[in-house]
Scaffold this motif. Structure first.
Motif, PDB file in Angstrom:
ATOM      1  N   GLU A 124       0.817  -1.211   0.000  1.00 57.45           N
ATOM      2  CA  GLU A 124       0.000   0.000   0.000  1.00 57.45           C
ATOM      3  C   GLU A 124       0.853   1.264   0.000  1.00 57.45           C
ATOM      4  O   GLU A 124       0.399   2.328  -0.452  1.00 57.45           O
ATOM      5  N   GLN A 163     -10.869  -2.525  -2.913  1.00 54.37           N
ATOM      6  CA  GLN A 163     -12.226  -2.417  -3.438  1.00 54.37           C
ATOM      7  C   GLN A 163     -12.976  -3.745  -3.285  1.00 54.37           C
ATOM      8  O   GLN A 163     -14.177  -3.767  -2.977  1.00 54.37           O
ATOM      9  N   TYR A 173      -5.050  -1.210  -4.550  1.00 57.30           N
ATOM     10  CA  TYR A 173      -6.249  -0.405  -4.820  1.00 57.30           C
ATOM     11  C   TYR A 173      -7.441  -1.311  -5.145  1.00 57.30           C
ATOM     12  O   TYR A 173      -8.511  -1.197  -4.526  1.00 57.30           O
ATOM     13  N   TYR A 174      -7.247  -2.193  -6.128  1.00 56.50           N
ATOM     14  CA  TYR A 174      -8.350  -3.077  -6.522  1.00 56.50           C
ATOM     15  C   TYR A 174      -8.656  -4.107  -5.438  1.00 56.50           C
ATOM     16  O   TYR A 174      -9.806  -4.516  -5.251  1.00 56.50           O
ATOM     17  N   LYS A 193       0.854  -0.929  -6.215  1.00 57.22           N
ATOM     18  CA  LYS A 193      -0.153   0.101  -5.928  1.00 57.22           C
ATOM     19  C   LYS A 193      -1.494  -0.274  -6.538  1.00 57.22           C
ATOM     20  O   LYS A 193      -2.543  -0.141  -5.888  1.00 57.22           O
ATOM     21  N   GLN A 194      -1.489  -0.747  -7.782  1.00 56.92           N
ATOM     22  CA  GLN A 194      -2.725  -1.143  -8.444  1.00 56.92           C
ATOM     23  C   GLN A 194      -3.371  -2.336  -7.743  1.00 56.92           C
ATOM     24  O   GLN A 194      -4.593  -2.395  -7.586  1.00 56.92           O
TER      25      GLN A 194
END
Length: 301
Positions: free
Chosen positions: A48, A64, A60-61, A56-57
């Motif tokens: 993170e 979610q 993020y997902y 990072k991606q």
């Protein structure tokens, strides 16, 4: 051990168990599962912090996806699993269980019956989902051949298998202590005040600066809830997202904040369409005169 019953709305309730600290003797290593979980948490936290790139991606997902996991599952996962040793310790009286709840906002609802329902209603689902995730694990092993990026599908199904296991066996522990009559319900005045303050005030800061609601103010909010229910038997939101931090602070359980925020967000999304169709106002809108979308901006503070 403290258990919290937190009605998010007049129809849905979040359950949360104060996390048990593992008391290991000097020189004795942590349980193997705890070491794996802690290592995974540290790795995720490191990802993170990445400023860019696939890490990072991924986080993020991933976050979610975590938000979409039902709050009921997170709540049951907060209970320690019903292992044979722990059940024996419970039956021997080595653990006490106290259930705190806002009695004024749970009129006519049996705490024992609600605990029993929350413990058992998702057991079949978690058992089936756990084994489904386990079946997928060997299928995802070939993804390890992809260079640089870790085997994300494998780790996801491993996480889901473990998550369903914890929810299943956490629910089994709750079912056990409820059936044995080991839970001591406790009507919490503090929770009544925090719930009423959350509905009377438009923001977290306003709630902090105001005095604790008295009996008359609490009764006023409860009456508004009852009136709104009578208007078409509507589901009424009782807990605000920003109020999770205040409740967590009051009971010195910082980790409970995110559980409350996640549960409120999911419940709000589930009933928002219905409220928009009927044009119904929330209890907080009625009490404060401010639209709900403006209220939620305070969550960031």
């Amino acid at each position: 051990m403290r258990i919290f019953l937190l009605p998010v709305s007049t129809r849905r309730t979040l359950i949360y168990c104060e996390r048990v600290q593992h008391n290991t003797k000097p020189g004795q290593p942590e349980p193997y599962t705890e070491r794996i979980v802690n290592k995974a948490a540290q790795t995720w936290a490191g990802f993170e912090k990445a400023e860019k790139g696939w890490r990072k991606q991924l986080t993020y997902y991933g976050n979610q996806l975590f938000k979409r996991i039902p709050y009921e599952e997170w709540g049951l996962k907060s209970f320690p699993p019903a292992t044979k040793q722990r059940l024996e310790e419970v039956d021997q009286g080595k653990h006490g269980f106290e259930c705190l709840y806002p009695g004024t906002f749970m009129k006519g609802r049996s705490v024992t019956e609600l605990l029993k329902k929350l413990a058992t209603e998702r057991q079949a689902f978690h058992r089936r989902s756990m084994w489904t995730s386990i079946v997928w694990l060997p299928i995802t092993i070939p993804f390890a051949l992809v260079p640089v990026i870790p085997n994300i599908p494998f780790f996801w199904f491993a996480f889901r298998a473990y998550s369903h296991y914890r929810a299943l066996y956490g629910g089994m522990l709750l079912d056990h202590i409820t059936t044995k009559g080991l839970v001591q319900p406790k009507d919490s005045r503090v929770m009544d005040e925090l719930y009423a303050a959350g509905l009377l005030n438009p923001t977290r800061q306003a709630s902090r600066e105001s005095t604790a609601p008295g009996d008359a103010e609490i009764a006023k909010v409860v009456a508004q809830v009852e009136d709104q229910q009578k208007q078409g038997d509507a589901e009424v939101v009782l807990l605000q997202r920003w109020n999770g931090k205040l409740i967590a602070e009051a009971f010195e359980l910082s980790e409970m904040e995110i559980e409350i925020e996640r549960a409120v967000e999911q419940v709000e999304k589930a009933i928002q369409a219905s409220n928009e169709k009927t044009g119904a106002k929330t209890v907080q809108e009625s009490a404060t005169g401010q639209p709900e979308e403006k209220i939620h901006d305070e969550t960031k503070r």
